[in-house]
Design a protein around this motif. Sequence first.
Motif, short mmCIF file in Angstrom:
data_model
loop_
_atom_site.label_atom_id
_atom_site.label_comp_id
_atom_site.label_asym_id
_atom_site.label_seq_id
_atom_site.Cartn_x
_atom_site.Cartn_y
_atom_site.Cartn_z
N VAL A 263 -92.50 108.26 -45.84
CA VAL A 263 -93.12 109.03 -44.48
C VAL A 263 -94.10 110.62 -44.11
O VAL A 263 -92.80 111.53 -44.83
CB VAL A 263 -91.78 109.08 -43.15
CG1 VAL A 263 -90.59 110.20 -43.95
CG2 VAL A 263 -91.77 109.44 -41.69
N ALA B 210 -98.95 102.39 -40.84
CA ALA B 210 -98.18 102.38 -42.03
C ALA B 210 -98.86 101.52 -42.86
O ALA B 210 -100.52 100.21 -42.87
CB ALA B 210 -97.72 100.71 -41.73
N SER C 6 -90.15 112.12 -48.48
CA SER C 6 -91.00 112.54 -47.24
C SER C 6 -92.22 112.96 -47.60
O SER C 6 -92.47 112.91 -49.25
CB SER C 6 -89.91 113.82 -46.17
OG SER C 6 -89.78 114.74 -47.70
N ALA D 296 -94.89 102.88 -46.21
CA ALA D 296 -95.53 104.40 -45.50
C ALA D 296 -95.38 104.72 -43.99
O ALA D 296 -96.51 103.22 -43.56
CB ALA D 296 -96.55 104.70 -46.54
N ILE D 297 -95.60 105.95 -43.94
CA ILE D 297 -95.48 105.33 -41.84
C ILE D 297 -96.33 106.59 -41.68
O ILE D 297 -95.44 108.19 -42.35
CB ILE D 297 -93.84 105.05 -40.86
CG1 ILE D 297 -93.31 103.90 -41.26
CG2 ILE D 297 -93.91 105.31 -39.75
CD1 ILE D 297 -92.33 103.51 -41.26
N ALA E 4 -88.58 105.36 -40.17
CA ALA E 4 -88.09 105.60 -41.98
C ALA E 4 -86.37 105.28 -42.41
O ALA E 4 -86.27 104.45 -43.82
CB ALA E 4 -89.55 106.86 -42.57
N LYS E 5 -86.25 105.48 -42.13
CA LYS E 5 -84.49 106.26 -42.42
C LYS E 5 -84.02 104.96 -41.78
O LYS E 5 -82.91 104.64 -42.40
CB LYS E 5 -83.99 107.20 -41.32
CG LYS E 5 -84.42 108.63 -42.21
CD LYS E 5 -83.26 109.94 -41.07
CE LYS E 5 -84.01 110.32 -39.68
NZ LYS E 5 -83.13 111.20 -39.01
N LEU F 221 -86.06 107.02 -49.59
CA LEU F 221 -86.36 107.56 -48.67
C LEU F 221 -87.07 109.36 -48.87
O LEU F 221 -86.84 109.63 -49.84
CB LEU F 221 -85.53 107.77 -46.98
CG LEU F 221 -86.28 108.96 -45.86
CD1 LEU F 221 -87.24 107.94 -45.98
CD2 LEU F 221 -85.44 109.31 -44.95
N ILE G 233 -89.36 103.84 -49.30
CA ILE G 233 -89.94 104.46 -47.71
C ILE G 233 -90.54 105.69 -47.92
O ILE G 233 -89.71 106.39 -48.17
CB ILE G 233 -89.11 103.87 -46.88
CG1 ILE G 233 -88.81 102.43 -46.40
CG2 ILE G 233 -89.58 103.95 -45.38
CD1 ILE G 233 -89.69 101.37 -46.30
#
Length: 338
Positions: free
Chosen positions: A78, A15, A108, A5-6, A95-96, A106, A76
């Motif tokens: 974000v 992160a 969100s 995670a970002i 992230a992308k 991905l 991932i």
Amino acid sequence: MYFLAIETSCDETAAAVFTEEPKILSNVVASQTDLHARFGGVVPEVAARAHLQRLLPVIDEAMQQASIKLDEIGCIAVHNTPGLVGALLVGVSAAKMLALALQVPLVSANHIESHIYACRLAAGREIFPCVGLVVSGGHTCLFHCKTALDFDLLGSTLDDAAGEAFDKVASILGLGFPGGPAVERAAAGGNPEAHRFPRSFLKDERLDFSFSGLKTAVLYTVCGQDLSRQAATLTPVQRADLAASFQQAVVDVLVEKSRQALRKTGLNRLAVGGGVAANRCLRSALERMAVEEKAELFIPPMKLCTDNAAMAAVAVEKWRRQLWAPPDLDAVPAYAIR
């Protein structure tokens, strides 16, 4: 199953690595406080440039602490909203890129709603449905949290957020930046009843907040109605009493509105997140109120109150439902009220 995670929504480059349980394996945060202190607040352009410099080393450190390799990551996550648009774009772009390079989903996450999920992480068990209170530098909101992904807004601030008011009052009192910890330290030696500052909407049925009048009341008390006086003329005792009285006014409002939200919804769980939730006076007052209301209180430890990437573990809930983000995911600076 490992998630990376970002978080770059404001001035913390972060992160984290966690599993689908969810279990946190690492949570690395690089603070930018030193960069913004001389400006007395967060400068968006400075924050975005710092994220560019720090994000990859922070991700690398998170991976090392979790003792896993990048090709072991299965998803991932974000935070893409809300926040400073330039800062958000750094995290979203990274992230992308990672999701595409690793060929993994991905997901969100909403930064504000993630603050409530931090309570779920800390509790290690289900906390929903609950009333959610988010108190941060940019937002002060009450939610009816039906599930981890289904929030109804009950009320929000009409002007300054609680954390923003702390920063502005710290500036008025000459206490420095960031304002929350500075005011709390000064208030520790003060009398919270020295000044009777306004408490907007305290007894109103509406679940909204307003801290602008409180901030102005502190300003006029310090500088006079014509703003001719200087904060530098305050004695240490006067400064401590002002800080304590201001802090108590904010705490009284946050606690009373939380009490009203519990009664209005009929729920017996209160989850509190955001940077201001690290304030010890607020935590103690909420604990007393929860006992009075026979409600269960969830507040994460200090490290999960302030901005971090581990709270983006709410992405696990989306991953289970295969709610992937599109490849053209964008940064959305404003909080979209649902």
